[in-house]
Design an enzyme around this catalytic site. Structure first.
Site, PDB file in Angstrom:
ATOM      1  N   LYS A 121     -59.603  22.874 -30.920  1.00  0.00           N
ATOM      2  CA  LYS A 121     -59.106  22.089 -29.787  1.00  0.00           C
ATOM      3  C   LYS A 121     -58.464  23.030 -28.769  1.00  0.00           C
ATOM      4  O   LYS A 121     -57.823  24.026 -29.136  1.00  0.00           O
ATOM      5  CB  LYS A 121     -58.100  21.079 -30.330  1.00  0.00           C
ATOM      6  CG  LYS A 121     -57.490  20.109 -29.349  1.00  0.00           C
ATOM      7  CD  LYS A 121     -56.532  19.209 -30.123  1.00  0.00           C
ATOM      8  CE  LYS A 121     -55.879  18.139 -29.279  1.00  0.00           C
ATOM      9  NZ  LYS A 121     -54.987  17.287 -30.110  1.00  0.00           N
ATOM     10  N   SER A 164     -56.077  12.594 -29.653  1.00  0.00           N
ATOM     11  CA  SER A 164     -56.339  13.593 -28.637  1.00  0.00           C
ATOM     12  C   SER A 164     -57.340  14.671 -29.034  1.00  0.00           C
ATOM     13  O   SER A 164     -57.730  15.492 -28.206  1.00  0.00           O
ATOM     14  CB  SER A 164     -55.016  14.274 -28.255  1.00  0.00           C
ATOM     15  OG  SER A 164     -54.432  14.935 -29.373  1.00  0.00           O
ATOM     16  N   SER A 176     -54.107  11.720 -33.674  1.00  0.00           N
ATOM     17  CA  SER A 176     -55.034  12.582 -32.945  1.00  0.00           C
ATOM     18  C   SER A 176     -56.056  13.373 -33.734  1.00  0.00           C
ATOM     19  O   SER A 176     -56.962  13.948 -33.137  1.00  0.00           O
ATOM     20  CB  SER A 176     -54.242  13.548 -32.065  1.00  0.00           C
ATOM     21  OG  SER A 176     -53.492  12.857 -31.124  1.00  0.00           O
TER      22      SER A 176
END
Length: 468
Positions: A80, A155, A179
């Protein structure tokens, strides 16, 4: 032999590379080719690592020389775009950090590399990792590989979409309220949010506050989650929350000397759940019952007394707003709409903050009482399957809920720090993946990894991939 390199798991890829059946260069090139083919429709990858093929060549040369190799030698992974990566942009989904290139790797990335893994790409996220859909002003919106008109979650939605679509076999995400688990459920992969502090947050923004933040691996198999967790966990001498030694058993391949005691629930005060999600949880409970586990329908009074989502909102406003304000001051015109919304929320009063802290303590006490009787808890990951883009509210059981209600079943374990695992076990009537969540006592990741490995063998959707 012919191997579908983009759909086998990281553990298998490592085995194929070690035995010489394929080269690291072949594996890395296959995944880069998949990024080239699939990413234009998904926008999951935001930065390709130019040196990945060179690293693969070096990995093949090291193997040919007969040297010691790590458990993920030559295997690509993604991270990420909130994880610092030396020499590779880490832009946090924000124009404010456009072009930012760190000098050092985050602890999690460094540990993956130490195991021989090769960083392939960085993946998309909401600005500052702070929303349930992956979209931002810098790198745009990520689509779900099962239906590009749907969200891949947030996320860590870029990471989940990349893994589900075969662009990556294994990845790193962060989890503040939903997330890694929610995006995994939305895209049909697996993710582990370990006990708080189990994996250091060093090299991930924001440095403060970290009390509810977690690092977690994301993958397409439970054994990959277990392997990555074993590599990532343990103190680094920098993160003050990461203090527990690394010695542990992941729980795979072992059975307890008595039946596992499992409780399952669908509601218990957390609000309405989509009927197809509820049915999937029930099906998973019955599947585990068939393995000899003691399975009971349960309620948890602590969840009915104090609404975790309301508590999280009160605490996060007080704790996250200062971090937002520090980096966004003077850059308000560059902020994504939800970041602006958070920054403008009224402060939580000190009385409300203290009451919320006390309520979180009651939640911990309630779970302590529950886990005195049970080894694990089975429940929904998200309250609905993957939804359309830009959803602001939805209706369940005649009640209109805000979009953040999808996290009402995950956020309790960010507040308490319990480990929780998300895996697919069903499919909605319109073809979207549905996941279930397994939760255990702090530091009992081995319990849920063991149960998840049992469910994996019984899954009605095992080895299904999007046709994108």
């Amino acid at each position: 032999m012919t191997v579908d390199l983009i759909h086998v798991d990281a553990s298998k890829l490592a085995e194929l590379i070690r035995t010489g059946e394929v080269s690291s260069v072949e594996v890395v090139r296959a995944h880069l080719d998949r990024v080239e083919a699939a990413n234009p429709r998904l926008n999951a990858v935001v930065t390709r690592v130019d040196e990945a093929l060179n690293a693969a060549r070096a990995a093949d040369e090291a193997l040919a020389a007969g040297g010691e190799v790590g458990p993920l030698h030559g295997v690509p992974f993604t991270a990420k775009d909130s994880f610092d990566t030396a020499g590779v942009p880490t832009q946090r989904g924000s124009p404010i950090f456009a072009g930012r290139i760190p000098d050092t790797d985050s602890t999690a990335v460094a540990r993956m590399k130490s195991a021989g893994a090769i960083l392939l790409a960085k993946t998309n996220l909401p600005e500052f990792s702070y929303w349930v859909e992956t979209d931002n002003l810098l790198t745009g919106r990520t689509n779900n590989p099962w239906d590009v008109n749907r969200s891949s979650g947030g996320s860590s939605g870029g990471e989940s979409a990349a893994i589900a679509a075969g662009m990556s076999p294994l990845g790193l995400g962060t989890d503040l309220s939903i997330s890694v688990r929610g995006p995994a459920a939305d895209t049909g992969i697996m993710a582990l949010k370990p006990t708080h502090g189990r994996i250091p947050m060093t090299g991930i923004w924001p440095r403060q506050p970290r009390r509810n933040w977690h690092v977690g691996p994301m993958a397409r198999s439970i054994r990959d989650l277990a392997l990555a967790y074993a590599l990532l966990a343990g103190p680094d001498g920098d993160d003050g929350f990461a203090t527990v030694p690394r010695d542990f058993d992941t729980g795979l391949g072992t059975s307890p000397d008595r039946p596992v005691r499992l409780g399952w629930l669908v509601d218990s005060g957390l609000g309405p759940t989509h009927p197809e999600v509820a049915a999937t949880v029930r099906a998973a409970a019955e599947a585990l019952r068939s393995t000899g586990a003691q399975v009971d329908s349960v309620s948890i009074p602590a969840l009915e007394r104090d609404n975790p989502l309301e508590l999280w909102n009160k605490l996060s406003i007080m704790e996250v707003k200062p971090a937002f304000q520090q980096v966004t001051a003077g850059h308000e015109d560059q902020m994504f709409s939800y970041s602006k919304f958070v920054a403008q929320l009224p402060d939580t009063s000190m009385d409300d903050y203290v009451q919320a802290e006390q309520a979180v303590e009651r939640l911990r006490d309630g779970f302590a009482e529950y886990f005195h009787h049970y080894d694990a808890l089975l429940m929904p990951v998200t309250t609905i399957p993957a939804h359309e883009h830009q959803l602001s509210e939805f209706t369940l059981d005649g009640r209109t809920m805000g979009a953040f209600h999808v996290s009402s079943t995950t956020v309790p374990f960010n507040l308490t720090g319990h480990p929780a695992l998300s895996m697919r076990f069903g499919t909605s009537s319109d073809g979207m993946p549905i996941g279930v969540q397994l939760v255990a006592n702090p530091y009992a990741e081995s319990t849920i990894l063991h149960l998840a490995s049992l469910l994996e063998t019984l899954s009605p959707v095992r080895d299904q991939h999007p046709s994108l």
